[in-house]
Structure formats: C-alpha cells, structure tokens
Design a protein around this motif. Structure first.
Motif, PDB file in Angstrom:
ATOM      1  N   GLU A  80       0.843  -0.965   0.094  1.00  0.00           N
ATOM      2  CA  GLU A  80      -0.003   0.018   0.165  1.00  0.00           C
ATOM      3  C   GLU A  80       0.905   1.193  -0.062  1.00  0.00           C
ATOM      4  N   GLY A  81       0.376   2.384  -0.416  1.00  0.00           N
ATOM      5  CA  GLY A  81       1.282   3.602  -0.629  1.00  0.00           C
ATOM      6  C   GLY A  81       1.455   4.072  -1.840  1.00  0.00           C
ATOM      7  N   LEU A 152       5.164  -4.003   4.631  1.00  0.00           N
ATOM      8  CA  LEU A 152       5.973  -2.946   3.719  1.00  0.00           C
ATOM      9  C   LEU A 152       4.794  -1.969   3.498  1.00  0.00           C
ATOM     10  N   ILE A 153       5.038  -0.501   3.569  1.00  0.00           N
ATOM     11  CA  ILE A 153       4.387   0.392   2.890  1.00  0.00           C
ATOM     12  C   ILE A 153       5.466   1.404   2.135  1.00  0.00           C
ATOM     13  N   PHE A 154       4.460   1.817   1.046  1.00  0.00           N
ATOM     14  CA  PHE A 154       5.372   2.887   0.194  1.00  0.00           C
ATOM     15  C   PHE A 154       5.003   4.379   0.924  1.00  0.00           C
ATOM     16  N   PRO A 155       6.049   5.039   0.607  1.00  0.00           N
ATOM     17  CA  PRO A 155       7.512   4.878   0.131  1.00  0.00           C
ATOM     18  C   PRO A 155       8.235   4.036   1.058  1.00  0.00           C
ATOM     19  N   LEU A 156       9.358   3.210   0.567  1.00  0.00           N
ATOM     20  CA  LEU A 156       9.991   2.646   1.452  1.00  0.00           C
ATOM     21  C   LEU A 156      10.599   3.371   2.443  1.00  0.00           C
ATOM     22  N   SER A 157      11.208   4.437   2.194  1.00  0.00           N
ATOM     23  CA  SER A 157      11.729   5.402   3.143  1.00  0.00           C
ATOM     24  C   SER A 157      11.017   5.716   4.299  1.00  0.00           C
ATOM     25  N   ALA A 158       9.604   5.421   4.319  1.00  0.00           N
ATOM     26  CA  ALA A 158       8.773   5.513   5.687  1.00  0.00           C
ATOM     27  C   ALA A 158       8.712   4.302   6.497  1.00  0.00           C
ATOM     28  N   ASN A 159       9.469   3.241   6.127  1.00  0.00           N
ATOM     29  CA  ASN A 159       9.397   2.225   6.915  1.00  0.00           C
ATOM     30  C   ASN A 159      10.421   2.306   7.897  1.00  0.00           C
ATOM     31  N   GLN A 160      10.186   1.884   9.369  1.00  0.00           N
ATOM     32  CA  GLN A 160      11.221   1.823  10.490  1.00  0.00           C
ATOM     33  C   GLN A 160      11.700   0.589  10.626  1.00  0.00           C
ATOM     34  N   ASN A 161      12.536   0.302  11.756  1.00  0.00           N
ATOM     35  CA  ASN A 161      13.165  -1.082  12.142  1.00  0.00           C
ATOM     36  C   ASN A 161      13.851  -1.357  10.886  1.00  0.00           C
ATOM     37  N   LEU A 162      14.755  -0.873  10.176  1.00  0.00           N
ATOM     38  CA  LEU A 162      15.681  -1.174   9.271  1.00  0.00           C
ATOM     39  C   LEU A 162      16.016  -2.483   8.944  1.00  0.00           C
ATOM     40  N   VAL A 163      15.807  -3.021   8.248  1.00  0.00           N
ATOM     41  CA  VAL A 163      16.371  -4.559   7.697  1.00  0.00           C
ATOM     42  C   VAL A 163      17.290  -4.366   6.588  1.00  0.00           C
TER      43      VAL A 163
END
Length: 548
Positions: A80-81, A152-163
């Motif tokens: 989504e996003g 995951l959500i778009f944009p990818l830069s908005a995701n936390q807890n980097l993997v």
C-alpha cells in the motif's frame, strides 16, 4: 661400418614404459584440469540440493500468475501507499532473496514443530530454549510466498526498524509493527546473495546475474519446465582457498605419478626380460642351424607364439637333419650304383687291352649290358629328381588303363615263361585322365618287380576294382614275402629287399620309388601291402575323371 641397433627387448621396455607414462600424464592432467574446471560447479550442485523448498514455492507462485514478470509485479503491487522513484527496482532485485528467506523460515518452522510434536524432545532443541510460545510466535509471523512484502508500505523510506536486505542499496526495508514481525533466519551458506532466476529459455529474470559458470536446476509445474533457478559457485579457482586446495591435489597427483612411474619401470623391465630370454634362445637355435648342427633343440616351455615358434624351429631342425641324412645317403647310394657297372665295364676293357679277353661279340654284348644298366640308372635318377622337384612333364589324355595293362602283360610273356610264373589277369575297362607313357612306366616297374621277387613256379595275379569315384588295380604275387619293416621301407630310393638278387636281375632300387612319385604326379596313390598269395601286393589307385 657397423650400424647401431636397438634390441627388441629394449624397444619393448621403452614402449611399455613410455606408453604407461604418456597415458598417466594425460590422465592425471585431464583429471587436474577437470577438477579445476568443474569442482566449483559440483559444490554449487550440492548446494542446490538444499533449495528444494524454495523451488516448490516458486513453482506454486508460477502456477498462480503463469509468468515470472507478472508474478513479481503483482506481489509488489500488494504494497500500500505511493512508491518512491526507485522503489519498484529495489523490490524487484530483492524479490528472489525474499522468497529464499521465506522458504528458509518455513523449513526452519517445519523442522522444529516436528521435533516439538514428537514423543521425545531433541536435546539440541532444549538447548536452544524453544518452547511452545516461541514456536507459536514463529508460526504467526511466517510470511507467505504469495505475499513476500507483507508489512511494507510505500514509500520504502517511510518504513522503520531497518532490515538490511542489500549490502549496497536495500538498507531501509522494514515490517510494520502492527502486522507480522520480520524474524531473521541466518543464511550460513550465503546462498541468498548468489541466487538468480531464469525463464524457460534461460533468459535472466531477477536475482544476481553472473558472467561465471552457474549451476541450474529446472522449476517444473505439472511435469513441464517453466524456469530455472541458478546458483553462482561459492568457490573461485583464483581465490586463496581454491589455490591451496588445488596445490594439495597437485602434490597427491605427483605422488600418484611417481608411484605409477616406479611400477611401470618394474613391469616393463619384467616384461622385457620375459620376452628377451626366449628370443635369445631362438636366435641361438637358428645360429646352430646355420652351422649345420641340426640336432640342436630349443627348449621353451611357453603356451604362446614364441612357444609355437620354438616347436616349429625344432621340427625344422628334425626335417633338415632328415634331409641331410637323406642327401648323404642319396649321394652314397648313387655313387655306389654308378661305381659297380663302371667298375665291371672298366675291368672288361682293361682285360681286352691286356689281351686276357678277346673282343668277341659275346664280350661286347656283356659290355653293352653294363652301358644299358648305366643308362637306365641315370634316366631313373633324372626322372626321380624331376618328380621330387614337381617338374615331371606329363601329357594327360583319356586312357583305358586296363587295355594298357593287358598290352604290357603280353609284352612280359617271355619273361613270365622264363621265370616259370603263372599269370592271371581280370579287370574292367574305364576311361581315366592319364599320361599313357607314365602309366606304362609304372606298370612296367610293378610287373618287373613281381617277376624279380617271385620264386620259380609262383604266380602273379593282376585284377581291378572300381567305385563311382575311383579305379584301382592290384598286382599280387606269391613268395618271396616281406616283413612289416621291409614293407614300410619299400618305395624309398635304392632300397632293395634282396640286394644280391636284385643286382643279378638288373634292379637299381629306384623303380618303386620312381613309381610312387609318378603316381602322385598323375594324381593317384601307390601303396604296398601283404598279398593274399603270400608275397607283395601293389595297390595303384586313380580318381575317375568326371565330365562336366
């Protein structure tokens, strides 16, 4: 100038040794090259066996979407996003790695849940501290191969807890805390960074493309290949570990090569000696034969061609010894036969010269008989020599042999009457392909021999028998008879049963020997047996000429 020669034993030694070394060198060289070229691929093929779960998942994904590009795009669109400028490219590159992580987690969960449900718990599992709550947590957070980007959500830069998914670019992919948690399973073999996906035509789709050799495994759906999973080899023949490994292999191959050389040296030496000794014996035997030592025998007890050659050489020595003995006997007998009438003739001429004997017609007739005897002897010797050399001239024509025999019996009637012999003859007419003059010569010798060796008042019986293929004439006479030993020697040159009687009747000892050779030249056979009348039976057989 003496030309240098390489002995056959040395040639055999060098041939075996060099052939073995050549084969060993080529074999070990090819083995080393093949190991360097294919060892890394072999390791990759072994690693590919651990990807069965991933291949099953990929086959199920293809079954749903029927195209690799559509499958990747559809699963990315589940997020989504609003995507960032390069989010789709990053997720496309990460898709195959994510599928590998999912397969690894699913396999890990299956293995440990099976252990927890078993009657006896593994000690290794207890040490890991896995309990039912932890197993349940894993079960709830295992992602599906149909939703690899869940959380995951778009944009990818908005995701936390980097993997960290990609060492270079993909360092910001996370899971949403409210949804499934991302549980990392360590990739101890490092397979995820070496995987690549290809379509059915071996065209690259996603993953890690590599110009190096790649190990492939087909992905099948309902028995039909729909793509290939590729794996880059973990080993490189230029890295330190590979260099060290192949250096060790070179040392082992060199030891094998040295051992092979030593064994070949010993085997070639033994083989050369094995053949050298009998060859030297054969050479020594042939040298003895050239020196005239025909009694020398080569002793080689071998069941091969060299053993056969030694037997043939020994047989040749026996034949040469027999021929040499026969030659010497021939010369001695011929000299003796010529010497007797010449001595008598010389004595008569010297007696006339000294006035002891007068040159009367009777004395000249006696001298003429000696000359005639010499002439017959030389003619018989010439004919016998030609017959033995297979150079006797024969002129074949159709002949009635019994008519010829009857004619010769009439010619011998005065001699039969003089010797007081009873002659009976009965035979059948036939046509044979013969030389009539040579056949007459045979019959004259046989009948004349019977007259000389049959006692006065005896009898001679001449008769024939025939079959569809042969015609035979028998000449039987009454005693004097012959012993078995005399019968065996009959037909040899200068052999006489009664030497004194034969000389008195003018025999030379060549008649029967010449008859045997002439018969063979005419295609027949002459043999001697004991006669039912008590004397000698001469059996003369010729094949019948069949007209085409």
């Amino acid at each position: 100038m003496k030309v240098f020669r390489v002995p056959i034993a040395l040639r055999l030694f060098l041939t075996v040794l060099l052939t073995t070394l050549l084969l060993t060198t080529v074999s070990l060289g090819v083995l080393h090259w093949a190991m360097q070229k294919n060892f890394a691929k072999y390791v990759a093929d072994v690693e590919m066996q651990k990807l069965d779960h991933l291949m099953t998942n990929l086959a199920e994904v293809y079954t749903v979407h029927h195209d690799w590009g559509n499958a990747i795009q559809a699963q990315i669109l589940q997020i989504e996003g609003e995507a960032g400028p390069d989010d789709y490219d990053r997720l496309s590159r990460w898709w195959l790695r994510r599928q590998y992580d999912i397969a690894l987690q699913q396999r890990y969960f299956e293995e440990h849940t099976t252990a927890m449900n078993s009657d006896s718990l593994n000690k290794s599992d207890i040490k890991q501290g896995l309990n039912e709550e932890e197993i349940e947590l894993i079960r709830k957070n295992i992602p599906s191969e149909f939703q690899p980007f869940e959380g995951l959500i778009f944009p990818l830069s908005a995701n936390q807890n980097l993997v960290r998914a990609d060492k270079k670019t993909d360092s910001n992919l996370t899971n949403e805390p409210s949804k499934k948690q991302y549980i990392a399973i360590p990739d101890r073999l490092g397979l995820s960074s070496r995987l690549s996906l290809y379509d059915v035509n071996h065209q690259f789709v996603v993953g890690e493309p590599s110009p190096d050799q790649v190990s492939y495994r087909p992905i099948s759906v309902d028995g039909k290949v729909v793509g290939y999973l590729g794996l880059k080899p973990v080993l490189d023949q230029d890295d330190a570990l590979s260099i060290n490994f192949f250096s060790n292999q070179k040392r082992y191959l060199f030891l094998v090569y040295a051992f092979t050389f030593l064994v070949s040296l010993i085997a070639a030496s033994l083989l050369a000696t094995y053949f050298k000794i009998p060859i030297q014996r054969l050479l020594r035997g042939t040298r003895e034969l050239t020196k005239g030592n025909y009694e020398y025998q080569v002793k080689i007890n071998r069941n091969d061609e060299l053993g056969d050659l030694s037997c043939e050489l020994n047989q040749l020595a026996v034949i040469l010894d027999h021929h040499e003995t026969s030659r010497r006997q021939w010369v001695a007998d011929t000299s003796h036969e010529l010497k007797t009438p010449l001595a008598v003739l010389q004595a008569q001429i010297e007696a006339m010269q000294d006035g002891i004997r007068k040159p009367t017609p009777e004395h000249f007739e006696s001298m003429l008989r000696q000359v005639t005897s010499l002439k017959k002897l030389t003619q018989d010797l010439a004919d016998l020599a030609q017959a033995e050399a297979m150079q006797l001239k024969c002129y074949f024509a159709e002949v009635n042999p019994w008519a010829v025999i009857e004619q010769e019996i009439d010619n011998f009637k005065p001699k039969f009457e003089q010797a007081q012999l009873t002659v009976t003859a009965q035979g059948d007419n036939t046509n044979l392909l013969l030389d009539i003059d040579r056949f007459k010569q045979i019959m004259v010798n046989l009948i004349g021999n019977s007259i000389r060796y049959t006692e006065e008042g005896g009898q001679i019986h001449i008769h024939t028998e025939q079959s569809t293929t042969e015609w035979t004439v028998y000449v039987d006479d009454s005693p004097l008879g012959l012993t078995d030993e005399q019968l065996v020697n009959l037909g040899q040159r200068f052999y006489r049963v009664d030497d004194s009687r034969t000389r008195a009747t003018g025999g030379t000892g060549l008649g029967l020997a010449l008859s045997v050779k002439i018969t063979e030249a005419l295609g027949g056979k002459l043999s001697f047996e004991h006669s039912p009348l008590g004397g000698l039976r001469c059996k003369l057989t010729f094949p019948k000429h069949i007209k085409q």
